[in-house]
Scaffold this active site. Structure first.
Site, mmCIF file in Angstrom:
data_model
loop_
_atom_site.group_PDB
_atom_site.id
_atom_site.type_symbol
_atom_site.label_atom_id
_atom_site.label_comp_id
_atom_site.label_asym_id
_atom_site.label_seq_id
_atom_site.Cartn_x
_atom_site.Cartn_y
_atom_site.Cartn_z
ATOM 1 C CB CYS A 102 -0.927 -0.013 1.208
ATOM 2 S SG CYS A 102 -1.965 1.455 1.308
ATOM 3 C CB CYS A 199 -5.902 -0.826 5.988
ATOM 4 S SG CYS A 199 -5.293 -1.300 4.363
#
EC number: 2.8.1.13
Length: 368
Positions: A102, A199
């Site tokens: 990410c 996440c």
């Protein structure tokens, strides 16, 4: 334009670190604006609520600091460049780290490009606990001052050019100081707990989440001696060194010592276990890494002495690194290391400086 009149876009996550980062940059005289990134919208259950709460917190902080908050949706980029790779790695029996992906694909690529091109930013800033130092015209990545919170492990894929365009205000502080600043300012995020886990999964059960995207294939659990002692629900749910969730007790003749995952036979869908957290099958003398990223972007040839981390919360391991070819290295540890896991990242350091790293392709077992 003076350095401090330059425009900085802070990645506002709705957490305390990015909140305080925005305030610190204001104090330093930068022209500060915030950006909230929405990276996930596959379902609108619990994660949707969490994202909505995070956005509300980010907005409240920006209102308090008197700065504008922009929002952007990177869900398509996230799906294509992070999530699909994450699933492919699990399917192949490896254990990837989506936070590293990410940072590579979203926070320091999509965000950096959007901030520069669409918002006219000179810099981006994040709440990561790392520091930057400029040496001989190149930016270097340093560990955060707070060794408990240092996040350089997650940022090793960044190039010196990306680091040169990034600011890390809380990297010079310790976490308790950051919380105190937020409290003194009366920010809503002051007591908000740090986000943990992956996440896009949030507080959900990992097995349940993964099972929605990858069909689980139950298979045998066998010991290092070849005895079948149970059934696993899917290799992807297990990682090397894991002891919880195996659903097996001691064997009749054996000891009561806990069982640990020591290997995965992906081809035959078999989970291999042994007793004791320092079982020889769990130990490695080194590893082979590929998909290398060196912060200075100089090709690595020859050998070097440095330290390595093979997972986030690990003490540095002294090692010798040798180039095998353009994109593969062999790492030999000074002492054997437990639970070196293919798919995870090996990250290299010279003192405070993060040199870069790569993906663990295979571990080198203890000689039998």
């Amino acid at each position: 334009m003076s350095e401090t009149a330059k425009k900085v876009i802070v990645g506002m996550s709705g957490g305390v670190d990015s909140s305080v980062s925005a305030w610190l940059l204001q104090q330093q005289g930068y022209q500060v604006e915030g950006l909230f990134m929405k990276n996930w919208e596959e379902d609108d259950g619990e994660e949707y609520c969490t994202a909505a709460a995070d956005l509300a917190d980010a907005q409240a902080v920006c209102d308090k600091l008197g700065i504008e908050l922009h929002t952007v949706n990177f869900a398509a980029e996230y799906w294509d460049n992070v999530f699909e790779l994450f699933l492919a790695e699990y399917k192949a029996g490896r254990t990837p780290n989506p936070d590293i992906l990410c940072n590579k694909e979203i926070k320091f690529k999509a965000f950096l490009e959007f901030a520069a091109e669409d918002l006219g930013a000179d810099y981006i800033a994040t709440g990561h606990y790392v520091r930057r130092a400029d040496v001989d015209g190149k930016s270097r990545l340093l560990r955060g001052l707070d060794s408990n919170k240092d996040q350089s492990y997650f940022l090793y894929t960044l190039s010196h050019e990306q680091i040169a365009k990034s600011l890390f205000p809380v990297g010079e502080l310790e976490k308790p100081q950051v919380r105190k600043i937020a409290e003194d300012l009366g920010l809503v995020t002051a007591k908000k707990k740090d986000s943990t886990g992956i996440c896009f999964i949030g507080e959900r059960k990992f097995r349940e989440f993964l099972g929605r995207y990858l069909p689980a294939q139950p298979g045998k659990i066998i010991t290092v001696d070849g005895d079948e002692i149970g059934e696993h629900q899917g290799l992807m749910y297990h990682t090397l060194g894991q002891r919880k969730g195996l659903g097996i007790g001691g064997t009749k003749e054996g000891t009561e010592e806990p069982w640990y995952v020591v290997d995965k036979d992906v081809e035959n869908n078999i989970l291999i276990v042994a007793q004791g957290h320092e079982h020889p099958r769990l130990m490695s003398i080194g590893l082979i890494a590929q998909q290398l990223h060196w912060v200075d972007r100089e090709p690595f040839t020859g050998t070097m002495r440095c330290t390595v981390k093979t997972r986030y919360r690990q003490t540095d391991i002294p090692c010798t690194v040798k180039a095998l070819d353009d994109d593969r290295i062999e790492v030999i540890f000074d002492e054997p290391v437990a639970a070196v896991t293919p798919g995870q990242s090996a990250v290299f350091y010279n003192g405070e400086v993060c040199l870069g790293g790569g993906i663990i392709e295979q571990r080198l077992p203890l000689p039998v």
